[in-house]
Scaffold this active site. Structure first.
Site, PDB file in Angstrom:
ATOM      1  N   HIS A  13      -7.543  -5.822   0.439  1.00  0.00           N
ATOM      2  CA  HIS A  13      -6.394  -4.962   0.725  1.00  0.00           C
ATOM      3  C   HIS A  13      -5.631  -5.414   1.974  1.00  0.00           C
ATOM      4  CE1 HIS A  13      -4.189  -1.276  -0.108  1.00  0.00           C
ATOM      5  NE2 HIS A  13      -4.195  -1.002   1.183  1.00  0.00           N
TER       6      HIS A  13
ATOM      7  N   SER B  20       0.823  -1.201   0.000  1.00  0.00           N
ATOM      8  CA  SER B  20       0.000   0.000   0.000  1.00  0.00           C
ATOM      9  C   SER B  20       0.866   1.263   0.000  1.00  0.00           C
ATOM     10  CB  SER B  20      -0.957  -0.041   1.192  1.00  0.00           C
ATOM     11  OG  SER B  20      -1.943   0.955   1.084  1.00  0.00           O
TER      12      SER B  20
END
Length: 481
Positions: free
Chosen positions: A437, A242
């Protein structure tokens, strides 16, 4: 007279009763208390006024009612202020009690730090403090080995704990078991990098005036050089998740010579242009100027809250339930529940600057990848050497790169992946994985979905960098000729 029809009462009692009534009425009307011995005072005459003075009496009683209403309002405000003070006192008592009874011990024998957690899992650990060019002191956690060094960098509102909280599924432990020299970095502002040579994070707001540009340009460059220096190896591999991918691309695109010793960059859930994402942040981003005005006016540039009570409420209650539903669903095994408690325990201290979020918000609103605009030409020039924030050109990134992305990821979109693949000049692998995620870190089957492929990429990567290979080939060619 009406009084003649009333039952007879002792004269003294009657006079006392009338005196008390007259004095109360005089007080309500705003008259001073009468001290006359003659009880036939003005109040008595008012009381005995004929009926044709009814209008006058009504006006007077309206004034009395107004005085009562005003005094009731004052009393109500006083009660409200007292209630607020009592709530604040009670809150302080609860916080103090929590710190004394709970905060001083490790709940359910949870490890209090990442080094403790690594040691409890049976691995050796080292802590190295490095100092950036602008004075921030960052702690790096190392699981030492004589193998090839690998640097792992976390995402937003995480720190090095995210690589070691999944028991045997933890990526740091898998890499160590495979013989790699594992380095866990911590960006500035996190629990392990909340220090500075001259600034106090609890007193100096200047400590928190940083964005992802400084985290890439200053933090990552210092970490890479220190890993190379301490390990004694000619190069390292980089793994980012990320925001860890965003900061690497910032550094590699603006100062490519600082990443020449990175032989492979593995980008998990890469985030560059969030305006293609399907996340709620997409709709909140246009208000970034308002958010900045509010936080600067209030004087709170650090997120999340520092109170232990708030940390416990947000992470142990709300955070635990959100992670539970996001990662595993409503039904948890005992092992999964223990893992989630461990994650929340370490996530309480996950903090960063509000400007990192505002940096993403600006990129979403402007729809291109650029440095944070401070809306001050002097400040921009001091930080970037130009009055306008520079654009990050990722086509300048020459590091061999591997991408893992997912269509189920609400932050890292397919469009984002396609843009990165089309612009990065040295893509060695691009694979879609069917995870969310957070599953990149704590997924139920993350080893089979991702980590085995990642380990295979690392095993096939030579220790030397492409630059060293080119120099070696050039020398060999010149000698043979």
């Amino acid at each position: 007279m009406v009084e003649d029809s009333l039952p007879a009462v002792p004269a003294a009692f009657s006079r006392v009763f009338r005196f008390v009534g007259y004095q109360a009425q005089a007080w309500l009307a705003g008259f001073p208390f009468s001290t006359e011995k003659s009880w036939g005072c003005g109040a008595e005459r008012m009381w005995r006024a004929p009926l044709h003075h009814l209008v006058t009496r009504c006006r007077r009683f309206k004034a009395v009612a107004a005085r009562l209403a005003f005094r009731s309002w004052e009393l109500g405000l006083s009660v409200l202020e007292l209630a607020i003070e009592l709530v604040l006192v009670a809150y302080r008592l609860v916080v103090v009690t929590y710190r004394m009874l709970v905060g001083m011990v490790n709940e359910e024998k949870q490890e209090s730090s990442v080094p403790d957690l690594i040691q409890a899992s049976g691995y050796k650990v080292e802590t190295h403090a490095i100092t950036t060019q602008d004075g921030y002191i960052l702690d790096m956690h190392r699981i030492p080995s004589t193998g090839k060094p690998v640097l792992l960098m976390h995402g937003m509102l995480c720190n090095s704990y995210c690589w070691v909280t999944s028991d045997t599924n933890s990526l740091a432990f898998l890499l160590s078991d495979a013989g790699y020299d594992v380095w866990l970095g911590n960006f500035r502002g996190t629990k392990y990098s909340r220090k500075h040579e001259t600034l106090d994070p609890d007193k100096d707001l200047e400590f928190w005036r940083f964005t992802m540009h400084e985290m890439g340009d200053k933090d990552l460059s210092a970490m890479i050089s220190n890993v190379i220096s301490i390990s004694g190896k000619p190069s390292l591999s980089y793994i980012g998740h990320s925001m860890g991918t965003t900061c690497f691309l910032i550094l590699a695109s603006t100062k490519p010579w600082l990443v020449e010793k990175v032989n492979l960059a593995i980008l998990m859930a890469p985030v560059v242009e969030l305006h293609n994402s399907a996340n709620l942040v997409l709709y909140l981003a246009p208000l970034h100027k308002l958010y900045r005005w509010i936080v600067e006016t209030v004087g709170i540039l650090e997120i999340l809250p520092a109170s232990l009570l708030i940390e416990k409420l947000t992470w142990d209650a709300i955070g635990h339930q959100c992670l539970k539903l996001k990662l595993r669903g409503p039904n948890l095994s005992k092992e999964d529940d223990t893992m989630l408690k461990r994650i929340c325990h370490h996530a309480r201290t996950s903090r960063t600057s509000i400007y990192t979020i505002l940096h993403y918000a600006q990129n979403i609103t402007n729809q291109y990848f650029h440095a944070y605009d401070w809306y001050d030409k002097v400040e921009n020039f001091k930080r970037y050497g130009c009055e306008e924030p520079p654009i990050y050109d990722i086509s300048q990134v020459s590091v061999p790169s591997a991408i893992f992305w997912s269509s189920n990821d609400t932050l890292s979109s397919k469009e984002d992946m396609e843009r990165i693949v089309s612009e990065l000049p040295n893509i060695v692998s691009c694979k879609e994985v069917n995870i969310g995620h957070l599953d990149y870190l704590w997924g139920a089957n993350v080893k089979g979905d991702l980590y085995y492929d990642l380990l295979d990429l690392l095993a096939r990567q030579p220790l030397q960098t492409p630059l060293v290979e080119r120099v070696t080939q050039a020398l060999t060619t010149s000698r043979s000729s």
